[in-house]
Design an enzyme around this catalytic site. Structure first.
Site, PDB file in Angstrom:
ATOM      1  N   ARG A  74     110.835 -15.368  -5.059  1.00 45.67           N
ATOM      2  CA  ARG A  74     109.808 -14.371  -5.142  1.00 45.67           C
ATOM      3  C   ARG A  74     110.135 -13.427  -6.207  1.00 45.67           C
ATOM      4  NH1 ARG A  74     110.559 -15.170   0.460  1.00 45.67           N
ATOM      5  NH2 ARG A  74     108.454 -15.748   1.621  1.00 45.67           N
ATOM      6  N   ASP A 112     107.794 -12.685   8.957  1.00 49.40           N
ATOM      7  CA  ASP A 112     108.747 -13.173   8.995  1.00 49.40           C
ATOM      8  C   ASP A 112     109.386 -13.148  10.626  1.00 49.40           C
ATOM      9  OD1 ASP A 112     110.085 -13.234   6.229  1.00 49.40           O
ATOM     10  OD2 ASP A 112     108.628 -11.882   6.381  1.00 49.40           O
ATOM     11  N   ARG A 141     107.294 -15.387  12.677  1.00 49.00           N
ATOM     12  CA  ARG A 141     107.909 -16.828  12.620  1.00 49.00           C
ATOM     13  C   ARG A 141     109.256 -16.890  13.372  1.00 49.00           C
ATOM     14  NH1 ARG A 141     107.310 -17.004   6.122  1.00 49.00           N
ATOM     15  NH2 ARG A 141     105.616 -17.955   5.711  1.00 49.00           N
ATOM     16  N   HIS A 150     111.424  -8.874   2.176  1.00 54.49           N
ATOM     17  CA  HIS A 150     110.776 -10.121   2.403  1.00 54.49           C
ATOM     18  C   HIS A 150     111.257 -11.242   1.522  1.00 54.49           C
ATOM     19  CE1 HIS A 150     107.545 -12.730   3.286  1.00 54.49           C
ATOM     20  NE2 HIS A 150     107.197 -12.577   2.158  1.00 54.49           N
TER      21      HIS A 150
HETATM   22  P1  NAD Z   1      96.610 -16.902  -6.405  1.00 58.61           P
HETATM   23  O1  NAD Z   1      96.919 -17.186  -7.657  1.00 58.61           O
HETATM   24  O2  NAD Z   1      95.806 -17.859  -5.605  1.00 58.61           O
HETATM   25  O3  NAD Z   1      95.803 -15.541  -6.677  1.00 58.61           O
HETATM   26  C1  NAD Z   1      95.914 -14.284  -7.406  1.00 58.61           C
HETATM   27  C2  NAD Z   1      94.671 -13.975  -7.694  1.00 58.61           C
HETATM   28  O4  NAD Z   1      95.044 -12.680  -8.431  1.00 58.61           O
HETATM   29  C3  NAD Z   1      94.078 -14.700  -8.904  1.00 58.61           C
HETATM   30  O5  NAD Z   1      92.678 -14.984  -8.340  1.00 58.61           O
HETATM   31  C4  NAD Z   1      94.032 -13.715  -9.999  1.00 58.61           C
HETATM   32  O6  NAD Z   1      92.736 -13.881 -10.854  1.00 58.61           O
HETATM   33  C5  NAD Z   1      94.143 -12.430  -9.366  1.00 58.61           C
HETATM   34  N1  NAD Z   1      94.529 -11.614 -10.342  1.00 58.61           N
HETATM   35  C6  NAD Z   1      95.673 -11.531 -11.193  1.00 58.61           C
HETATM   36  N2  NAD Z   1      95.731 -10.651 -12.078  1.00 58.61           N
HETATM   37  C7  NAD Z   1      94.827  -9.630 -11.716  1.00 58.61           C
HETATM   38  C8  NAD Z   1      94.382  -8.233 -11.998  1.00 58.61           C
HETATM   39  N3  NAD Z   1      95.218  -7.736 -12.945  1.00 58.61           N
HETATM   40  N4  NAD Z   1      93.347  -7.761 -11.250  1.00 58.61           N
HETATM   41  C9  NAD Z   1      92.703  -8.661 -10.395  1.00 58.61           C
HETATM   42  N5  NAD Z   1      93.070  -9.684  -9.971  1.00 58.61           N
HETATM   43  C10 NAD Z   1      94.153 -10.188 -10.563  1.00 58.61           C
HETATM   44  O7  NAD Z   1      97.904 -16.529  -5.575  1.00 58.61           O
HETATM   45  P2  NAD Z   1      97.912 -16.039  -3.982  1.00 58.61           P
HETATM   46  O8  NAD Z   1      98.448 -17.296  -3.336  1.00 58.61           O
HETATM   47  O9  NAD Z   1      96.993 -15.531  -3.361  1.00 58.61           O
HETATM   48  O10 NAD Z   1      99.268 -15.216  -3.757  1.00 58.61           O
HETATM   49  C11 NAD Z   1      98.853 -13.729  -4.416  1.00 58.61           C
HETATM   50  C12 NAD Z   1     100.287 -13.181  -4.276  1.00 58.61           C
HETATM   51  O11 NAD Z   1     100.544 -12.730  -2.932  1.00 58.61           O
HETATM   52  C13 NAD Z   1     101.364 -13.618  -4.728  1.00 58.61           C
HETATM   53  O12 NAD Z   1     102.383 -12.667  -5.420  1.00 58.61           O
HETATM   54  C14 NAD Z   1     102.074 -14.096  -3.621  1.00 58.61           C
HETATM   55  O13 NAD Z   1     103.491 -14.474  -3.966  1.00 58.61           O
HETATM   56  C15 NAD Z   1     101.886 -13.054  -2.729  1.00 58.61           C
HETATM   57  N6  NAD Z   1     102.131 -13.572  -1.241  1.00 58.61           N
HETATM   58  C16 NAD Z   1     102.596 -12.855  -0.407  1.00 58.61           C
HETATM   59  C17 NAD Z   1     102.850 -13.163   1.094  1.00 58.61           C
HETATM   60  C18 NAD Z   1     103.469 -12.211   1.930  1.00 58.61           C
HETATM   61  O14 NAD Z   1     104.007 -12.553   2.932  1.00 58.61           O
HETATM   62  N7  NAD Z   1     103.864 -10.975   1.188  1.00 58.61           N
HETATM   63  C19 NAD Z   1     102.522 -14.448   1.446  1.00 58.61           C
HETATM   64  C20 NAD Z   1     101.926 -15.194   0.571  1.00 58.61           C
HETATM   65  C21 NAD Z   1     101.691 -14.803  -1.158  1.00 58.61           C
END
Ligand code: NAD
Length: 310
Positions: A86, A146, A149, A173
């Site tokens: 991450r 987490d 889980r 995380h």
């Molecule tokens: P993804 O690639 O499917 O979606 C990301 C989206 O963000 C895309 O649609 C993109 O167009 C958009 N985006 C990028 N820059 C932007 C901006 N400036 N303004 C508006 N939109 C913008 O990714 P995802 O699988 O949806 O994951 C998104 C984030 O969430 C990642 O950083 C991922 O690591 C995180 N995540 C966190 C957890 C958690 O438990 N906290 C779990 C899963 C994923």
């Protein structure tokens, strides 16, 4: 009535929108993405299911539609590729999240901001410092997933409902998160006693392998299907529910510590009381010596990463 804005219409943002749509706990959801066509397509698809769920007004919008939102959820940004940590996303996502906050600022500074973008502790700290919002108003999704889980895995070993397992993961995380074995309770009974009692026929628990399983869950899911989306969306739904219903629920979200747990000026997850205002207060639970040390280490890793990008 509760209005939620979600920034990022990727796998996480869209699944959060869908989870909230079918939950019946919100009345309005706006989905915003730099790729407007994507957000519009996702919303069109969800709107076709409105006949089957409690009424909710769903739109694809722009930043001005954040006006009057009660909770703004930030999921935009890069995600991990297979085997990637991450923390490797930090510079890209810090830049994206700062610019997103600047876009929202003219329209809403009273909502509770919920950060899901990784590495979420560092990104939460970036948003708090950049925004100048009171720290109780910016919450990192943290280790709520987490902890869930952990509860699920213990429930499988002990053959009990996961909802009757009280267990917490705190800290980052990410790879340095701290599994609080000393605090695990099943229906109020400490795990050590519960698992000794032959009546319950618990399977033997290998703590090291459970710890590894929790830490590596996201890596395994990403390797298998490219992203994680369902568990995280249910965790977000739970936090949103605690906020809009003013529940005073204890959840392990990421927050800026100022002396709690002996740590200063670092965002990480600890049990917090969540209500309408965001974080009402931080709960300082008792840790054993090894957990204390592990939490310090986790804080150091987050702090060093934050300092590197400031
Ligand atoms: P993804 O690639 O499917 O979606 C990301 C989206 O963000 C895309 O649609 C993109 O167009 C958009 N985006 C990028 N820059 C932007 C901006 N400036 N303004 C508006 N939109 C913008 O990714 P995802 O699988 O949806 O994951 C998104 C984030 O969430 C990642 O950083 C991922 O690591 C995180 N995540 C966190 C957890 C958690 O438990 N906290 C779990 C899963 C994923």
């Amino acid at each position: 009535m509760p209005k939620i804005a979600i920034i990022g219409a990727g796998d996480v943002g869209t699944t959060i929108a869908y989870t909230l749509q079918i939950s019946g706990i919100v009345t309005e959801i706006v989905l915003i993405d730099i790729n407007q066509k994507l957000a519009q397509g996702q919303i069109m698809d969800m709107n076709h299911g409105l006949f089957f769920v409690p009424p909710v007004y769903l739109t694809a919008g722009n930043y001005s539609d954040c006006r009057s939102s009660d909770v703004i959820i930030i999921t935009a940004g890069a995600r991990q590729k297979t085997g990637e940590s991450r923390m490797s996303l930090v510079e890209r996502n810090a830049t994206i999240c700062r610019s997103i906050f600047d876009e929202i600022r003219p329209y809403n500074s009273t909502a509770v901001f919920l950060i899901a973008t990784n590495p979420l502790d560092v990104i939460t700290q970036v948003v708090i410092k950049h925004s100048d919002l009171p720290k109780h108003q910016v919450i990192g999704l943290g280790t709520v997933l987490d902890s869930a889980r952990f509860r699920y895995i213990i429930s499988q070993y002990c053959h009990v409902d996961a909802r009757n397992v009280h267990a917490y993961v705190i800290g980052e995380h990410g790879d340095s998160e701290v599994i609080l074995w000393s605090q695990v309770r099943i229906g109020g009974t400490p795990l050590k006693e519960f698992s000794k009692e032959s009546t319950y026929a618990c399977d033997p628990i290998d703590k090291e392998s459970v710890t590894k399983d929790i830490r590596n869950s996201a890596y395994h899911i990403i390797e298998a299907k490219g992203a994680t989306n369902y568990g995280v969306s249910l965790a977000v739904r739970r936090i949103v529910e605690a906020i809009i219903r003013d529940e005073n629920s204890v959840l392990t979200v990421s927050t800026l510590l100022n002396g709690e747990y002996g740590l200063d000026d670092v965002c990480l997850s600890v049990p917090c009381i969540i209500n309408r205002k965001g974080i009402k207060s931080i709960v300082e639970t008792t840790l054993d010596q090894s957990e204390e040390k592990a939490l310090e280490k986790s804080a150091e890793i987050i702090s060093d990463t934050y300092m590197n990008i400031c």
